[in-house]
Design an enzyme around this catalytic site. Structure first.
Site, mmCIF file in Angstrom:
data_model
loop_
_atom_site.group_PDB
_atom_site.id
_atom_site.type_symbol
_atom_site.label_atom_id
_atom_site.label_comp_id
_atom_site.label_asym_id
_atom_site.label_seq_id
_atom_site.Cartn_x
_atom_site.Cartn_y
_atom_site.Cartn_z
ATOM 1 N N CYS B 177 0.853 -1.192 0.000
ATOM 2 C CA CYS B 177 0.000 0.000 0.000
ATOM 3 C C CYS B 177 0.889 1.242 0.000
ATOM 4 O O CYS B 177 0.633 2.222 -0.695
ATOM 5 C CB CYS B 177 -0.895 0.032 1.222
ATOM 6 S SG CYS B 177 -1.896 -1.435 1.449
ATOM 7 N N HIS B 181 1.148 5.067 -1.510
ATOM 8 C CA HIS B 181 0.545 5.993 -0.547
ATOM 9 C C HIS B 181 1.515 6.414 0.548
ATOM 10 O O HIS B 181 1.092 6.684 1.673
ATOM 11 C CB HIS B 181 -0.700 5.348 0.070
ATOM 12 C CG HIS B 181 -1.819 5.158 -0.909
ATOM 13 N ND1 HIS B 181 -2.485 6.199 -1.496
ATOM 14 C CD2 HIS B 181 -2.377 4.030 -1.421
ATOM 15 C CE1 HIS B 181 -3.411 5.732 -2.311
ATOM 16 N NE2 HIS B 181 -3.364 4.415 -2.292
ATOM 17 N N ARG B 225 -13.160 0.133 -1.182
ATOM 18 C CA ARG B 225 -11.880 0.804 -1.430
ATOM 19 C C ARG B 225 -10.717 -0.182 -1.260
ATOM 20 O O ARG B 225 -9.783 -0.231 -2.058
ATOM 21 C CB ARG B 225 -11.753 2.001 -0.484
ATOM 22 C CG ARG B 225 -10.567 2.924 -0.686
ATOM 23 C CD ARG B 225 -10.489 3.531 -2.069
ATOM 24 N NE ARG B 225 -9.731 2.700 -2.990
ATOM 25 C CZ ARG B 225 -9.604 2.926 -4.300
ATOM 26 N NH1 ARG B 225 -10.194 3.948 -4.854
ATOM 27 N NH2 ARG B 225 -8.909 2.121 -5.063
ATOM 28 N N CYS B 229 -8.260 -1.556 -4.229
ATOM 29 C CA CYS B 229 -6.806 -1.391 -4.113
ATOM 30 C C CYS B 229 -6.118 -2.743 -4.306
ATOM 31 O O CYS B 229 -5.108 -2.838 -4.998
ATOM 32 C CB CYS B 229 -6.430 -0.797 -2.756
ATOM 33 S SG CYS B 229 -6.504 1.006 -2.714
#
Lengths: 106, 268
Positions: B177, B181, B225, B229
């Site tokens: 992730c 991010h 979400r 992802c």
């Protein structure tokens, strides 16, 4: 089956600010589904708004209006407690009417 | 074309974008988003969720009014800001959506598999019941601040697992992730990516889901979400309401503590 609209009408002086959210797929007739078949055209054709029963807006819409459309208008000479009713009719003959009361300015 | 004409054309092309760019960038995008936010179709989902919540439904013909989101049966104000949290009756840490699953199974008698299968609705569909219920329950905490506590050992464990998953590279593309991010000013195609290691940016995220997704024409939830992802990272399909999803949501929500909840959010 149609779902309820959300209508808000708030007084600003002697003008009611009316905001309407509608739930509708508004298919343009140009999209294809996963099988490659064209999704039939399905859109709101006519919208009327009345203020205490008197028509203040009579609109003809096309496929160019977006999915889940929003409509805003201002109604002159409105008072708190007045009734605003909205009716839409789509090209399949489906129809929906919802009503709201004009709220005093907050 | 004569050279003079070509010159004029070149000047015109060069001159045009300047004043335009000054007016529309970058505030144009922000302004456009703000205009979309004012009358968010997600409001329609909140109305629908409210109806669904009180209707008697399912094989047992029950409403969800006795569903306990952690503050007692039917207490919704401020419930979502504390989620995910540990629930003694299930012995699990649950997020909002997995808790909704529990209630719809235990109270209303729906089948868990059926609910999980239909929970994330296809784009441009009329949306699922769970999406409407999730945004309704969250909307009852509008204006309140996220406050995920990790008092229970299982909550702490979920948070640690979530933190691990967030930072662990995996799958065929070797993504974590944090790959996308973890830094400021990254983007995928034209979409700005949120820097989840920045307190303010992560708060904007956790306070604005569930959200109406303009390009999908439906309300999307936090579970969606996570699911999307995972798909974008080419990881195995994330099961709806799974512990992996709850761990990640626990981590993100805790990191976003203090965020003011304001739903429906609006996403592109």
């Amino acid at each position: 089956m149609s779902e309820p609209m959300r209508i808000r009408a708030t007084l600003q002086g002697d003008v009611a600010d009316v905001r309407i959210l509608m739930r509708h797929p508004m298919e343009t007739g140009q999209r294809k589904d996963a099988q490659g078949q064209i999704i039939p055209v399905h859109f709101i054709q006519n919208v009327t708004v009345t203020h205490n029963g008197k028509t203040v807006l009579d609109a003809q819409w096309s496929q160019a209006v977006s999915r889940d459309p929003f409509l805003g208008l201002r109604v002159k000479g409105a008072k708190a407690g007045d009734k605003i009713a909205v009716t839409w009719t789509d090209n399949k003959g489906d129809k929906r009417t919802d009503e709201a009361t004009v709220a005093a300015a907050s | 074309m004569s050279s003079v004409r070509r010159w004029i054309a070149a000047i015109a092309v060069a001159a045009l974008p300047w004043p335009l760019a000054a007016q529309t960038e970058p505030n144009g995008l922000a302004l456009g988003r703000k205009m979309l936010l004012e009358d968010n179709p997600g409001e329609l989902w909140i109305d629908r969720g409210k109806d669904l919540f009180s209707q008697k439904r399912g094989p047992r013909n029950e409403s969800l009014e006795r569903c306990d989101f952690g503050l007692g049966p039917g207490k919704l104000e401020g419930a979502s800001v504390r989620l995910p949290r540990y629930f003694a009756d299930t012995g699990h840490v649950q997020d909002l959506e997995s808790r909704l699953l529990t209630c719809m199974v235990e109270l209303q008698g729906f089948k868990r598999e059926d609910l999980a299968k239909s929970a994330l609705s296809p784009a441009l569909s009329s949306g699922s019941d769970i999406e409407a219920l999730a945004i309704y329950v969250t909307s009852r905490s509008n204006g309140m601040k996220m406050n995920v506590t990790l008092d229970h050992p299982q909550e702490r464990e979920m948070y640690e697992v979530g933190r691990y998953l967030f930072h662990r590279r995996s799958g065929q593309t070797d993504f974590a992730c944090v790959t996308c991010h973890g830094d400021a000013d990254k983007r995928i195609r034209l979409q700005d990516l949120v820097n989840m290691t920045d307190r303010k940016q992560i708060q904007e995220v956790v306070g604005s889901w569930p959200a109406y997704r303009g390009s999908h024409g439906v309300v999307r939830t936090m579970q969606w979400r996570m699911y999307d992802c995972f798909w974008q990272m080419r990881l195995p399909e994330l099961a709806y309401g799974s512990d992996v999803s709850i761990a990640l949501i626990t981590y993100l929500h805790r990191q976003g503590n203090g965020a003011v909840v304001q739903v429906p959010g609006f996403k592109r």
